[in-house]
Every structure is written in structure tokens, then in C-alpha cells.
Motif scaffolding. Sequence first.
Motif, PDB file in Angstrom:
ATOM      1  N   TYR A  10      37.121  32.424  61.608  1.00 32.54           N
ATOM      2  CA  TYR A  10      37.567  32.072  60.269  1.00 32.54           C
ATOM      3  C   TYR A  10      36.404  31.898  59.295  1.00 32.54           C
ATOM      4  N   LEU A  11      35.228  31.620  59.790  1.00 28.49           N
ATOM      5  CA  LEU A  11      34.047  31.605  58.924  1.00 28.49           C
ATOM      6  C   LEU A  11      33.802  32.994  58.342  1.00 28.49           C
ATOM      7  N   VAL A  15      33.710  34.095  54.318  1.00 24.91           N
ATOM      8  CA  VAL A  15      32.669  34.912  53.694  1.00 24.91           C
ATOM      9  C   VAL A  15      33.283  36.136  53.027  1.00 24.91           C
ATOM     10  N   ALA A  16      34.254  36.745  53.672  1.00 22.77           N
ATOM     11  CA  ALA A  16      34.912  37.924  53.092  1.00 22.77           C
ATOM     12  C   ALA A  16      35.654  37.567  51.809  1.00 22.77           C
ATOM     13  N   VAL A  17      36.376  36.462  51.812  1.00 18.12           N
ATOM     14  CA  VAL A  17      37.119  36.048  50.617  1.00 18.12           C
ATOM     15  C   VAL A  17      36.159  35.699  49.485  1.00 18.12           C
ATOM     16  N   ALA A  18      35.075  34.995  49.805  1.00 17.55           N
ATOM     17  CA  ALA A  18      34.088  34.655  48.778  1.00 17.55           C
ATOM     18  C   ALA A  18      33.444  35.918  48.211  1.00 17.55           C
ATOM     19  N   SER A  19      33.177  36.882  49.058  1.00 13.63           N
ATOM     20  CA  SER A  19      32.582  38.138  48.588  1.00 13.63           C
ATOM     21  C   SER A  19      33.556  38.915  47.700  1.00 13.63           C
ATOM     22  N   ILE A  20      34.814  38.941  48.087  1.00 11.65           N
ATOM     23  CA  ILE A  20      35.819  39.632  47.285  1.00 11.65           C
ATOM     24  C   ILE A  20      35.978  38.954  45.923  1.00 11.65           C
ATOM     25  N   TYR A  21      35.939  37.636  45.908  1.00 13.09           N
ATOM     26  CA  TYR A  21      36.003  36.909  44.643  1.00 13.09           C
ATOM     27  C   TYR A  21      34.813  37.270  43.752  1.00 13.09           C
ATOM     28  N   LYS A  22      33.638  37.324  44.345  1.00 13.51           N
ATOM     29  CA  LYS A  22      32.431  37.673  43.590  1.00 13.51           C
ATOM     30  C   LYS A  22      32.504  39.112  43.079  1.00 13.51           C
ATOM     31  N   PHE A  37      27.941  42.750  47.714  1.00 15.67           N
ATOM     32  CA  PHE A  37      29.099  41.933  48.055  1.00 15.67           C
ATOM     33  C   PHE A  37      30.199  42.766  48.709  1.00 15.67           C
ATOM     34  N   ILE A  38      30.302  44.016  48.331  1.00 15.60           N
ATOM     35  CA  ILE A  38      31.238  44.922  49.011  1.00 15.60           C
ATOM     36  C   ILE A  38      30.814  45.083  50.468  1.00 15.60           C
ATOM     37  N   PHE A  39      29.516  45.247  50.681  1.00 17.08           N
ATOM     38  CA  PHE A  39      28.984  45.352  52.038  1.00 17.08           C
ATOM     39  C   PHE A  39      29.300  44.095  52.841  1.00 17.08           C
ATOM     40  N   PHE A  40      29.050  42.907  52.254  1.00 16.69           N
ATOM     41  CA  PHE A  40      29.343  41.646  52.951  1.00 16.69           C
ATOM     42  C   PHE A  40      30.821  41.519  53.280  1.00 16.69           C
ATOM     43  N   VAL A  42      33.074  43.946  53.739  1.00 15.99           N
ATOM     44  CA  VAL A  42      33.464  44.898  54.793  1.00 15.99           C
ATOM     45  C   VAL A  42      32.934  44.441  56.154  1.00 15.99           C
ATOM     46  N   VAL A  43      31.686  44.035  56.200  1.00 15.23           N
ATOM     47  CA  VAL A  43      31.098  43.594  57.471  1.00 15.23           C
ATOM     48  C   VAL A  43      31.781  42.323  57.964  1.00 15.23           C
ATOM     49  N   SER A  44      32.071  41.403  57.066  1.00 18.01           N
ATOM     50  CA  SER A  44      32.735  40.161  57.466  1.00 18.01           C
ATOM     51  C   SER A  44      34.128  40.416  58.015  1.00 18.01           C
TER      52      SER A  44
END
Length: 67
Positions: A10-11, A15-22, A37-40, A42-44
Motif C-alpha cells: 500500500y505504500l 506513491v502512485a496516487v501522489a505522483s498522479i496528483y502531481k 512523475f509519470i515514471f514514478f 508507472v513503477v509504483s
Amino acid sequence: MVKILKYTEYLYLVVAVASIYKIITLWAAAPKETYIFIFFAVVSLAMFFFRRKYRKRFEERARKKDN
């Protein structure tokens, strides 16, 4: 130990939700800065599903070992 693995899954989602928000907030102002942030994101998301798969496999193996 399995609970720790569940929390780390869930961590990755956080990170994925925070990146999508950004991504959403920066897209109009500076689209070139959103690529990291797109990279983060997708990887998350990939790591979330990867960790989930292996946690379930680990739980199944532990269940079979106990029986």
C-alpha cells in the motif's frame, strides 16, 4: 512478517496516487516536468502488483507448510 509485506504494497499505491496528483497539477504549467512523475506512477503501480503477487504466493506456501 506477512503484515509488513501487506503495508509495503500500500505504500507503493500511496506513491502512485501522489505522483498522479502531481501529474494532474503540473500538466498545464510544465508538461516536461511531469515525465518523472509519470515514471514514478508507472513503477509504483507495477511494484504494487508485483509485491501483491509474491505476498500471496508466500502466504500460500506458508499455509501448505503448516498443513
